[in-house]
Motif scaffolding. Structure first.
Motif, PDB file in Angstrom:
ATOM      1  N   ALA A 104       0.826  -1.208   0.000  1.00 50.09           N
ATOM      2  CA  ALA A 104       0.000   0.000   0.000  1.00 50.09           C
ATOM      3  C   ALA A 104       0.861   1.259   0.000  1.00 50.09           C
ATOM      4  O   ALA A 104       0.578   2.227  -0.724  1.00 50.09           O
ATOM      5  CB  ALA A 104      -0.931  -0.004   1.209  1.00 50.09           C
ATOM      6  N   LEU A 105       1.925   1.258   0.792  1.00 44.95           N
ATOM      7  CA  LEU A 105       2.805   2.427   0.848  1.00 44.95           C
ATOM      8  C   LEU A 105       3.552   2.618  -0.471  1.00 44.95           C
ATOM      9  O   LEU A 105       3.677   3.739  -0.973  1.00 44.95           O
ATOM     10  CB  LEU A 105       3.790   2.279   2.004  1.00 44.95           C
ATOM     11  CG  LEU A 105       3.185   2.347   3.414  1.00 44.95           C
ATOM     12  CD1 LEU A 105       4.239   1.998   4.459  1.00 44.95           C
ATOM     13  CD2 LEU A 105       2.594   3.722   3.699  1.00 44.95           C
ATOM     14  N   PHE A 106       4.048   1.532  -1.037  1.00 47.54           N
ATOM     15  CA  PHE A 106       4.773   1.631  -2.305  1.00 47.54           C
ATOM     16  C   PHE A 106       3.866   2.098  -3.443  1.00 47.54           C
ATOM     17  O   PHE A 106       4.343   2.653  -4.432  1.00 47.54           O
ATOM     18  CB  PHE A 106       5.420   0.296  -2.669  1.00 47.54           C
ATOM     19  CG  PHE A 106       6.775   0.089  -2.050  1.00 47.54           C
ATOM     20  CD1 PHE A 106       7.748   1.078  -2.143  1.00 47.54           C
ATOM     21  CD2 PHE A 106       7.087  -1.076  -1.383  1.00 47.54           C
ATOM     22  CE1 PHE A 106       9.002   0.902  -1.581  1.00 47.54           C
ATOM     23  CE2 PHE A 106       8.337  -1.272  -0.811  1.00 47.54           C
ATOM     24  CZ  PHE A 106       9.296  -0.277  -0.910  1.00 47.54           C
ATOM     25  N   TYR A 107       2.546   1.880  -3.311  1.00 46.53           N
ATOM     26  CA  TYR A 107       1.625   2.368  -4.330  1.00 46.53           C
ATOM     27  C   TYR A 107       1.565   3.887  -4.334  1.00 46.53           C
ATOM     28  O   TYR A 107       1.111   4.496  -5.310  1.00 46.53           O
ATOM     29  CB  TYR A 107       0.226   1.781  -4.097  1.00 46.53           C
ATOM     30  CG  TYR A 107      -0.725   2.014  -5.250  1.00 46.53           C
ATOM     31  CD1 TYR A 107      -0.459   1.484  -6.514  1.00 46.53           C
ATOM     32  CD2 TYR A 107      -1.888   2.758  -5.087  1.00 46.53           C
ATOM     33  CE1 TYR A 107      -1.324   1.695  -7.575  1.00 46.53           C
ATOM     34  CE2 TYR A 107      -2.763   2.974  -6.142  1.00 46.53           C
ATOM     35  CZ  TYR A 107      -2.471   2.433  -7.382  1.00 46.53           C
ATOM     36  OH  TYR A 107      -3.332   2.651  -8.440  1.00 46.53           O
ATOM     37  N   HIS A 108       2.039   4.514  -3.267  1.00 48.39           N
ATOM     38  CA  HIS A 108       2.066   5.968  -3.174  1.00 48.39           C
ATOM     39  C   HIS A 108       3.409   6.554  -3.628  1.00 48.39           C
ATOM     40  O   HIS A 108       3.617   7.770  -3.510  1.00 48.39           O
ATOM     41  CB  HIS A 108       1.790   6.414  -1.735  1.00 48.39           C
ATOM     42  CG  HIS A 108       0.376   6.154  -1.273  1.00 48.39           C
ATOM     43  ND1 HIS A 108      -0.086   4.896  -0.982  1.00 48.39           N
ATOM     44  CD2 HIS A 108      -0.667   7.005  -1.052  1.00 48.39           C
ATOM     45  CE1 HIS A 108      -1.353   4.977  -0.604  1.00 48.39           C
ATOM     46  NE2 HIS A 108      -1.729   6.243  -0.634  1.00 48.39           N
ATOM     47  N   VAL A 109       4.298   5.715  -4.122  1.00 48.09           N
ATOM     48  CA  VAL A 109       5.627   6.165  -4.524  1.00 48.09           C
ATOM     49  C   VAL A 109       5.824   5.964  -6.029  1.00 48.09           C
ATOM     50  O   VAL A 109       5.551   4.894  -6.564  1.00 48.09           O
ATOM     51  CB  VAL A 109       6.728   5.388  -3.766  1.00 48.09           C
ATOM     52  CG1 VAL A 109       8.120   5.827  -4.235  1.00 48.09           C
ATOM     53  CG2 VAL A 109       6.584   5.584  -2.261  1.00 48.09           C
ATOM     54  N   ILE A 110       6.292   7.022  -6.701  1.00 45.08           N
ATOM     55  CA  ILE A 110       6.649   6.939  -8.120  1.00 45.08           C
ATOM     56  C   ILE A 110       8.164   7.020  -8.195  1.00 45.08           C
ATOM     57  O   ILE A 110       8.754   8.083  -7.946  1.00 45.08           O
ATOM     58  CB  ILE A 110       6.019   8.094  -8.942  1.00 45.08           C
ATOM     59  CG1 ILE A 110       4.518   8.184  -8.670  1.00 45.08           C
ATOM     60  CG2 ILE A 110       6.310   7.907 -10.428  1.00 45.08           C
ATOM     61  CD1 ILE A 110       3.745   6.944  -9.010  1.00 45.08           C
ATOM     62  N   PRO A 111       8.837   5.920  -8.528  1.00 46.85           N
ATOM     63  CA  PRO A 111      10.302   5.892  -8.456  1.00 46.85           C
ATOM     64  C   PRO A 111      11.012   6.511  -9.650  1.00 46.85           C
ATOM     65  O   PRO A 111      12.229   6.675  -9.628  1.00 46.85           O
ATOM     66  CB  PRO A 111      10.602   4.389  -8.376  1.00 46.85           C
ATOM     67  CG  PRO A 111       9.485   3.759  -9.139  1.00 46.85           C
ATOM     68  CD  PRO A 111       8.270   4.613  -8.860  1.00 46.85           C
ATOM     69  N   SER A 112      10.254   6.882 -10.678  1.00 44.65           N
ATOM     70  CA  SER A 112      10.872   7.287 -11.942  1.00 44.65           C
ATOM     71  C   SER A 112      11.145   8.778 -12.076  1.00 44.65           C
ATOM     72  O   SER A 112      11.402   9.272 -13.170  1.00 44.65           O
ATOM     73  CB  SER A 112       9.994   6.837 -13.115  1.00 44.65           C
ATOM     74  OG  SER A 112       8.697   7.400 -13.011  1.00 44.65           O
ATOM     75  N   GLY A 113      11.082   9.554 -10.991  1.00 44.93           N
ATOM     76  CA  GLY A 113      11.387  10.975 -11.071  1.00 44.93           C
ATOM     77  C   GLY A 113      10.411  11.818 -10.274  1.00 44.93           C
ATOM     78  O   GLY A 113       9.416  11.328  -9.741  1.00 44.93           O
ATOM     79  N   ALA A 114      10.711  13.117 -10.206  1.00 50.09           N
ATOM     80  CA  ALA A 114       9.843  14.051  -9.498  1.00 50.09           C
ATOM     81  C   ALA A 114       8.735  14.509 -10.446  1.00 50.09           C
ATOM     82  O   ALA A 114       9.000  15.177 -11.448  1.00 50.09           O
ATOM     83  CB  ALA A 114      10.649  15.250  -8.999  1.00 50.09           C
ATOM     84  N   PHE A 115       7.500  14.145 -10.141  1.00 52.99           N
ATOM     85  CA  PHE A 115       6.393  14.484 -11.031  1.00 52.99           C
ATOM     86  C   PHE A 115       6.067  15.968 -10.935  1.00 52.99           C
ATOM     87  O   PHE A 115       5.744  16.489  -9.874  1.00 52.99           O
ATOM     88  CB  PHE A 115       5.147  13.665 -10.695  1.00 52.99           C
ATOM     89  CG  PHE A 115       3.939  14.083 -11.478  1.00 52.99           C
ATOM     90  CD1 PHE A 115       3.836  13.763 -12.827  1.00 52.99           C
ATOM     91  CD2 PHE A 115       2.930  14.830 -10.890  1.00 52.99           C
ATOM     92  CE1 PHE A 115       2.726  14.169 -13.563  1.00 52.99           C
ATOM     93  CE2 PHE A 115       1.822  15.236 -11.608  1.00 52.99           C
ATOM     94  CZ  PHE A 115       1.725  14.902 -12.953  1.00 52.99           C
TER      95      PHE A 115
END
Length: 367
Positions: A104-115
């Motif tokens: 659930a926590l990782f679903y809130h993280v976008i690892p590919s850059g600062a959106f």
């Protein structure tokens, strides 16, 4: 059990040590700590986000990197309180099961850059740190709305950091549910029954970065009527080939197709066969060589971008047909006309459960 009691029982992490004022020059972690401790002028805090993240070593490691940029969508404390009140059983499950909480926590993280919403397309799908699961991001002016399986969240504030950005949101997002669960809500009752009756429920929950073009219940009825009317036979090998044709490797969203080329093709799980598509405005139609040969209409995509665990589903109003020979027609031989009669198309008039069970089996090809 109250959320505050559960949180207080969690292990104390290094994330919760020293606190300083938030700053663009501070890391994502330091800024979360600052807001958790001091709040903001917009009257929200991130104490729950900090405490929950602190309890998962893998999450701590992921959001502590400083050599690359990433994005965190951080729910406010009020968002967690609202979620707890509406979903008490879910929050207990999350906070007592580290695997579920981590996902659930990782679903809130976008690892590919600062959106950055400035210059971003109006609609896009981004890969989250929850492997093979995606999030829909809609941008309208300075408003950012996140669409997930069971709802949507609005970005209410953004905090620039030295190694990424924190977008503060007003809801707790839940990862996409397994395909069988979503299928029921999408009206795929016959397909769902086939998954269960074929003992594929466990397999269907583990889709891995795939796209399924799923015929609706009405589409099943239509193809069965066509088979019966034309006394067509379908061998098991041919059936399996046809159903592989509905599965595309990789998550293909409407944004990958609409607004691009007016026509194109997608490689399917059936070796050597591609699914063709045409685009006219917002209308997408898909078809195979078999539909062209039999002079059958293309299938129209009736609903797009249904997020499921491990990929995406698009509903279509017809069953797709590939090149019949390539799909396994070599084993078909002519027989006298009748209930089991065959023709050059190599199709059989089978019961709806046989056809649907085979389609369910095809889902397992990318699961």
């Amino acid at each position: 059990m109250q959320l505050t009691n559960i949180i207080s029982a969690l292990a104390v992490s290094t994330l919760a040590m020293c606190v300083s004022a938030q700053s663009p020059g501070a890391t994502v972690v330091d800024n979360i700590k600052a807001v958790a401790a001091n709040g903001t002028a917009k009257e929200y805090t991130l104490a729950t986000t900090l405490r929950l993240a602190s309890s998962i070593e893998a999450v701590v490691k992921a959001i502590s990197v400083t050599d690359k940029n990433f994005t965190i969508f951080a729910p406010t404390d009020k968002a967690f309180a609202d979620f707890t009140a509406a979903n008490p059983e879910t929050i207990v499950a999350l906070t007592t099961n580290q695997t579920l909480l981590s996902g659930a926590l990782f679903y809130h993280v976008i690892p590919s850059g600062a959106f950055d919403p400035k210059g971003a397309p109006a609609k896009q799908f981004v890969a989250t740190a929850n492997t093979h699961n995606y999030l829909q991001v809609n941008v309208e002016g300075d408003k950012v709305n996140l669409v997930y399986d069971q709802g949507n969240a609005a970005v209410i504030d953004s905090i620039a950091s030295s190694n990424g950005i924190i977008h503060v949101i007003d809801k707790v997002m839940t990862p996409p549910r397994p395909a069988p669960v979503v299928a029921k809500e999408a009206g795929l009752t016959q397909l769902l029954g086939a998954v269960v009756s074929s003992n594929l429920t466990e397999v269907a929950t583990d889709l891995k970065n795939g796209t399924l073009f799923a015929p609706t219940d009405k589409a099943f009825e239509t193809v069965l009527a066509f088979a019966k009317e034309n006394k067509l036979e379908l061998t098991p090998t041919l059936l399996a080939g046809i159903l592989k044709f509905h599965v595309v490797q990789g998550a293909i969203f409407s944004t990958n197709i609409v607004g691009s080329a007016k026509m194109g093709s997608l490689a399917t799980a059936l070796a050597g066969e591609s699914l063709n598509y045409t685009v006219e405005g917002d209308v997408v139609k898909v078809y195979g060589a078999g539909q062209t040969a039999l002079k059958l209409s293309p299938a129209t995509v009736t609903k797009t971008d249904i997020l499921v665990n491990g990929g995406v589903v698009h509903l279509i109003d017809a069953v797709l047909l590939p090149n019949i020979t390539n799909a396994g027609n070599a084993a078909v031989v002519a027989t006298p006309a009748g209930p089991g009669a065959t023709n050059a198309a190599g199709m059989v008039a089978v019961s709806s459960m046989t056809l649907m069970g085979a389609l369910a089996a095809a889902m397992a090809l990318v699961m």
